[in-house]
Motif scaffolding. Structure first.
Motif, PDB file in Angstrom:
ATOM      1  N   LEU A 111       0.773  -0.976  -0.128  1.00 58.56           N
ATOM      2  CA  LEU A 111      -0.256   0.089  -0.008  1.00 58.56           C
ATOM      3  C   LEU A 111       0.358   0.904  -0.563  1.00 58.56           C
ATOM      4  O   LEU A 111      -0.099   2.245  -0.222  1.00 58.56           O
ATOM      5  CB  LEU A 111      -0.953   0.281   1.240  1.00 58.56           C
ATOM      6  CG  LEU A 111      -1.780  -0.781   1.093  1.00 58.56           C
ATOM      7  CD1 LEU A 111      -3.211  -0.711   2.248  1.00 58.56           C
ATOM      8  CD2 LEU A 111      -3.145  -0.237  -0.368  1.00 58.56           C
ATOM      9  N   TYR A 267      -9.963   3.556  -5.469  1.00 57.02           N
ATOM     10  CA  TYR A 267      -9.979   2.360  -5.639  1.00 57.02           C
ATOM     11  C   TYR A 267     -10.007   2.671  -6.772  1.00 57.02           C
ATOM     12  O   TYR A 267     -10.363   1.733  -7.044  1.00 57.02           O
ATOM     13  CB  TYR A 267     -10.117   1.194  -4.877  1.00 57.02           C
ATOM     14  CG  TYR A 267      -8.978   0.507  -4.347  1.00 57.02           C
ATOM     15  CD1 TYR A 267      -8.501   1.165  -3.161  1.00 57.02           C
ATOM     16  CD2 TYR A 267      -8.854  -0.975  -4.426  1.00 57.02           C
ATOM     17  CE1 TYR A 267      -7.133   0.762  -2.620  1.00 57.02           C
ATOM     18  CE2 TYR A 267      -6.933  -1.642  -3.636  1.00 57.02           C
ATOM     19  CZ  TYR A 267      -6.821  -1.542  -2.884  1.00 57.02           C
ATOM     20  OH  TYR A 267      -6.018  -1.524  -2.568  1.00 57.02           O
ATOM     21  N   SER A 292     -10.151   4.705   3.313  1.00 49.70           N
ATOM     22  CA  SER A 292     -10.344   3.614   1.843  1.00 49.70           C
ATOM     23  C   SER A 292     -10.931   2.880   2.241  1.00 49.70           C
ATOM     24  O   SER A 292     -10.924   1.805   3.517  1.00 49.70           O
ATOM     25  CB  SER A 292      -8.830   3.427   0.897  1.00 49.70           C
ATOM     26  OG  SER A 292      -9.887   2.849  -0.201  1.00 49.70           O
ATOM     27  N   ILE A 296     -11.562  -1.865  -1.656  1.00 49.87           N
ATOM     28  CA  ILE A 296     -10.252  -2.310  -1.077  1.00 49.87           C
ATOM     29  C   ILE A 296      -9.832  -3.665  -1.108  1.00 49.87           C
ATOM     30  O   ILE A 296      -8.860  -4.592  -0.642  1.00 49.87           O
ATOM     31  CB  ILE A 296     -10.030  -1.345   0.566  1.00 49.87           C
ATOM     32  CG1 ILE A 296      -7.921  -1.953   0.231  1.00 49.87           C
ATOM     33  CG2 ILE A 296     -10.248  -2.094   1.413  1.00 49.87           C
ATOM     34  CD1 ILE A 296      -7.521  -0.958   1.767  1.00 49.87           C
ATOM     35  N   SER A 303     -11.095  -1.507   6.034  1.00 50.67           N
ATOM     36  CA  SER A 303     -10.679   0.377   6.012  1.00 50.67           C
ATOM     37  C   SER A 303      -9.602   0.313   5.890  1.00 50.67           C
ATOM     38  O   SER A 303      -8.841  -0.591   6.718  1.00 50.67           O
ATOM     39  CB  SER A 303     -11.806   0.252   6.753  1.00 50.67           C
ATOM     40  OG  SER A 303     -12.125   0.149   7.711  1.00 50.67           O
ATOM     41  N   ALA A 334      -7.776  -8.117   0.097  1.00 50.37           N
ATOM     42  CA  ALA A 334      -6.432  -6.935  -0.329  1.00 50.37           C
ATOM     43  C   ALA A 334      -5.452  -6.927  -1.258  1.00 50.37           C
ATOM     44  O   ALA A 334      -5.649  -6.498  -2.276  1.00 50.37           O
ATOM     45  CB  ALA A 334      -6.264  -6.524   0.959  1.00 50.37           C
TER      46      ALA A 334
END
Length: 455
Positions: A111, A267, A292, A296, A303, A334
Motif C-alpha cells: 500500500l 480505488y 479507504s 479495497i 478499511s 485485499a
C-alpha cells in the motif's frame, strides 16, 4: 415438550412421515428483518459472477451499483475467491494486538506504493464508518484540537461521530440527538446545482468556508477539514481542483489537517487510483489522511486509514483499536485485489469505459431528456434527473424501475438529497459490450418515459 414433539402432536404426524425439511425452514423470514436498510430491490440473490447477479429463479441482472462501489474486481473474481479460500484454510482470525501475520505485513508494504507519496502509514479497521471515526480521532489527537469542518452533501457514515459530520437530514434526524459536538459545515462547490461554472462555484464555496472560519469556529480550534473528492450520497458531484488546492493552502497556513474520504471514490473508481488525484499535481498538496474501504478487498470487510508519518505517530499504543481490526482473510482478499488491479489494468479500464459510458449517456439525454446532467469521472457517473427546471425523483424512480422490471437487466440506485440522481458505478472489469447492454436498457426506459408509458 420440544418444538418438534409439539408439531407432531398438533398435526397428528408420526416421526416416520414428518416433513423434516418443512420443520427446518427458517423461522426468521424477511419480514423479521429490521427495516433500517433502505432497499433498492426485493431481489433475493442466489449467486453472482463478474458484473451480474442471479436470483433464485435463475434470472440474471447486471449490478450497475457494484454492491455500492464494493466489487470493483467484479463479483466472485476467481483470484479473490481463491485467496479467501486458501487463507481461511490456514488462519481465519489473527488478533492484531497479539501477533502479526504475513498478509498484514505484505499489504502494508504494498500500500505504500498505492497511496499518494508520503501518505504511507496505515491503520486497519473493518468498515468505512469505523475508518472515519479513527481518522477524526487521529486528527484530534495529532493537533490537540477539538473541531472538524465537513462539507454539505458529504456522507461519512451513520455512527455517532460520523452522523455529526453528515449533513443529510435522514442521518441527522432530530431523534438521534444529541450527536457528538465539534462538527461544523461549509458549502461544497456544486456547479450544476448552483448554475455556476467551476471558477464561480469555487469562489462561492470558499466564501462559505471563510464565513465558518471567521464566524463559527476559530481556525486554531479546528483539527481537520474532511470531504469527499466526489460526493457520493450527496449526488456524485466532483470537487473542483481550485477548491481543493485553496483548502489545502488554508489547512497549511492554519495547522489544520486535510482528510480525504475516499471510501466510495477511491480505488480506481474515478479512473485514477484516488479521486483526490484529479485535484492536484503537486506532491506537496497531498492530503494528510486518506480513508479507504469498499473496493479495497472486493467484498470482504476492511478499511484503511492512511496518513503521513508525523500524523500517524499520534496513535500511540492503546490509543485506538478493535478485536477484528485488519482481519487476516480480508487482508488476503485485499492483496489479491491489488494483483487483479495490476494484471487487468482496472484503473485504466475505469477511465476508458467511464468515458464511453458518459459519452453515450450524454447523447441519450440530449435526445430524450435534455435537462438532465451527466457528470463524474471514470465509472463514478451520476445522471441528475430534471424536469421543467426542477429535480425529478419521479423520473429517476421510473428509469430505475423500468430498467429492472422491463429490461430485467440493471440494478441501479438513486442518490442525492432528492433521490433524483441515478448513479452508475458498475464493476471496473466492465467491457464495452456490457456498457452497451445497460445503456440500451436506459435508452428504452428514457424513450418510454418521454411517451408516458406506464410500467
Amino acid at each position: 415438550m420440544s418444538a418438534i414433539k409439539r408439531a407432531l402432536k398438533r398435526e397428528g404426524l408420526t416421526q416416520a412421515v414428518i416433513d423434516v425439511k418443512k420443520l427446518r425452514e427458517p423461522k426468521v423470514q424477511k419480514g423479521h428483518l429490521s427495516k433500517v436498510w433502505a432497499r433498492s430491490t426485493e431481489l433475493t440473490v442466489d449467486k453472482a459472477e463478474g458484473c451480474y447477479v442471479w436470483d433464485q429463479e435463475g434470472n440474471r441482472y447486471m449490478d450497475a451499483a457494484a454492491g455500492i462501489a464494493v466489487v470493483n474486481t467484479g463479483h466472485c473474481h476467481p483470484a479473490i475467491v481463491s485467496a479467501i479460500r486458501e487463507q481461511a484454510g490456514r488462519l481465519i482470525h489473527s488478533q492484531i494486538n497479539n501477533y502479526h501475520n504475513e498478509p498484514l505485513i505484505e499489504l502494508t508494504e504494498r500500500l505504500g506504493d498505492v497511496f499518494p507519496v508520503g501518505v504511507n502509514h496505515f491503520y486497519y479497521d473493518n468498515t468505512g464508518t469505523a475508518g472515519i471515526e479513527a481518522a477524526v480521532k487521529l486528527a484530534r489527537k495529532a493537533t490537540c484540537r477539538p473541531n472538524i469542518i465537513a462539507l454539505h452533501g458529504g456522507m461519512h457514515g451513520r455512527s455517532g461521530m460520523c452522523s455529526s459530520l453528515t449533513s443529510n437530514h435522514s442521518v441527522r434526524n432530530p431523534v438521534h440527538y444529541p450527536l457528538p459536538s465539534g462538527a461544523y459545515f461549509a458549502p461544497y462547490p456544486s456547479c450544476f446545482k448552483w448554475g455556476l461554472n467551476e471558477e464561480e462555484a469555487t469562489l462561492r464555496a470558499l466564501e462559505g468556508l471563510d464565513v465558518v472560519l471567521r464566524g463559527n469556529v476559530k481556525s486554531e480550534q479546528v483539527a481537520a477539514i474532511i470531504f469527499e473528492p466526489v460526493l457520493g450520497e450527496g449526488g456524485f458531484i466532483p470537487c473542483t481542483p481550485q477548491y481543493y488546492q485553496e483548502v489545502r493552502k488554508i489547512c497549511d497556513d492554519n495547522g489544520i489537517l486535510l482528510i480525504m474520504d475516499e471510501i466510495q471514490a477511491g480505488y480506481g473508481r474515478t479512473g485514477k487510483m484516488w479521486g483526490c488525484e484529479h485535484l492536484f499535481n503537486d506532491p506537496s498538496q497531498v492530503p494528510d489522511i486518506i480513508v479507504s474501504s469498499k473496493g479495497i478487498a472486493s467484498g470482504m470487510p476492511l478499511s484503511v486509514v492512511a496518513a503521513k508519518q508525523k500524523v500517524m505517530d499520534a496513535f500511540t499504543p492503546g490509543t485506538h483499536g478493535g478485536t477484528f481490526n485488519g482481519n487476516v482473510v480480508a487482508l488476503a482478499a485485499a492483496l489479491a485485489t491489488l494483483d487483479v488491479f495490476e494484471e487487468e489494468q482496472l484503473v485504466e479500464n475505469s477511465r476508458i469505459q467511464g468515458d464511453t459510458t458518459s459519452g453515450i449517456l450524454r447523447a441519450l439525454c440530449d435526445t430524450y431528456l435534455p435537462e438532465n446532467d451527466v457528470r463524474g469521472p471514470g465509472l463514478m457517473i451520476g445522471m441528475e434527473c430534471v424536469r421543467d427546471g426542477k429535480s425529478s425523483p419521479e423520473m429517476a424512480q421510473y428509469l430505475k424501475k423500468h430498467c429492472f422490471e422491463k429490461s430485467n437487466t440493471i440494478i441501479l440506485t438513486p442518490t442525492g438529497y432528492d433521490s433524483n440522481i441515478l448513479r452508475l458505478m458498475p464493476p471496473l472489469i466492465i467491457q464495452e459490450e456490457e456498457v452497451l447492454e445497460f445503456t440500451r436498457a436506459l435508452e428504452y426506459a428514457m424513450n418510454d418515459f418521454t411517451k408516458g408509458v406506464a410500467i
